[in-house]
Design an enzyme around this catalytic site. Sequence first.
Site, PDB file in Angstrom:
ATOM      1  N   ASP A  66      39.196  38.449  47.365  1.00  9.51           N
ATOM      2  CA  ASP A  66      40.615  39.097  47.095  1.00  9.51           C
ATOM      3  C   ASP A  66      41.440  38.406  46.389  1.00  9.51           C
ATOM      4  OD1 ASP A  66      42.645  40.715  47.218  1.00  9.51           O
ATOM      5  OD2 ASP A  66      42.341  41.640  49.017  1.00  9.51           O
ATOM      6  N   HIS A  67      41.825  38.409  45.216  1.00 11.85           N
ATOM      7  CA  HIS A  67      42.885  37.710  44.888  1.00 11.85           C
ATOM      8  C   HIS A  67      44.295  37.762  45.198  1.00 11.85           C
ATOM      9  CE1 HIS A  67      43.510  34.831  41.633  1.00 11.85           C
ATOM     10  NE2 HIS A  67      42.464  35.005  40.867  1.00 11.85           N
ATOM     11  N   ARG A  68      44.576  38.580  46.197  1.00  9.58           N
ATOM     12  CA  ARG A  68      45.691  38.873  46.720  1.00  9.58           C
ATOM     13  C   ARG A  68      45.813  38.098  48.023  1.00  9.58           C
ATOM     14  NH1 ARG A  68      45.435  45.107  48.590  1.00  9.58           N
ATOM     15  NH2 ARG A  68      43.245  44.281  49.084  1.00  9.58           N
TER      16      ARG A  68
END
Length: 475
Positions: free
Chosen positions: A445-447
């Site tokens: 998850d790039h968050r």
Amino acid sequence: MAQVLEFKLPDLGEGLTEAEIVRWLVEVGDVVAIDQPVVEVETAKAMVEVPCPYGGVVTARFGEEGSELPVGAPLLTVAVGATEAPASPAPSTSSASGASSAGAPAAEESSAGSGNVLVGYGTGAPAARRRRIRPERVGTPAAPAPVVEPEPVPVAVPAATGEVNGQQGPVAVVSPLVRRLARQHEIDLRRLTGSGPDGLILRADVDSAIREAEEAARAQTRTAAAEPAVAEAPTAVAAAPAAAERIPLRGVRGAVADKLSRSRSEIPDATCWVDADATELMAARAAMNAASGPSGGPKVSVLALLARICTAALARYPELNSTVDTAAREIVRLPGVHLGFAAQTERGLVVPVVRDAHTRNAESIGAEIARLTELARTGKLSPAQLTGGTFTLNNYGVFGVDGSTPIINHPEAAMLGVGRIMPKPWVHNGELAVRQVVQLALTFDHRVCDGGTAGGFLRYVADCVEQPAVLLRTL
């Protein structure tokens, strides 16, 4: 005097709102004890045996095998304090009517005029369902039937009298799921010879019949295409298009579909991958299993070693052991590692969870994986054993696949995919050699992190695979 109590489908937890009746474990007239399992249901999470909180005589059952009931719907009624079936009606007529409407699809199938073959459990007995005879009821005069709407009992209804596959009597099928599969593909169960005990028709028998029917259809299509067209034909008759098959997205398959769709719509994911030389890891595993001796305990699996490597990597990169609270716009780093692993079963893909994996060694993780895998194969995993994971390991290499781009198991933040370990040309110590190579893929998850963190995690896992001694620093 006996009191008739109604037992409703209880709340099975984890937000489940409905369940499908797979198999009744009691018949009307049976004596049940308190907390005795009375029905086996399938939820979106697992197969569950539901115990009855009352003890007494079963006076009515609501719902056919294969039908779905919402939480809170009546399951059965029990005459508490009775030791045999009561002579007077127990439930109201309205309750019985509600039960028949809840099981309407199955009730339609049981109509003798429909021509369908409906069967229950057991072998080729004279009746499609063999009733259990309990010792305390042998020799007891039959009590008058309760004045309620009788529950339809699935009965084999041959299209014509006489022999079926050389035998008299009804067709024996192992479960309503097999019956439904045959109906969906228009397979006549009366023409099948079961491979199970006493001619029991198993799912493998229906699958084989489906493949044969598809091959026959393809052969017919090829033959028709090879025949020359008749120019003198006054009219051309168009062949009717084949009907598309519709498979309901419910149960485990429906839950997986919802979770994967939510993952794709909510999580901005990215994937990085690396090839690793697993020769030393395989040698270390062989040495560990050899050192344990022939009776030194269970063997350590490759999956268990990879799981232990993951827990060590997550200790170094805790960003990947987290979740995102979208409402609060916060990243929640989780204190412990509950490691999920993908397991393929006849009911579909499930992800059992090894609790507190960060506190276990490779042998303990391997034993828990083996235990949960066996429960998954037999459909006995509880909802609690399928939820609460913080990171997932997916070993799709067992299917002969080299690589993939995993979909994150929502609401987790990452998943590690492992391809098959196979001999490949590899530069080792400056020379070309044949080594055991595996592809590792991390979807994250790039968050919760950027590529540097994800790359560092994946590189550490690859280093431990190539040089297991690296892992000793964190043990």
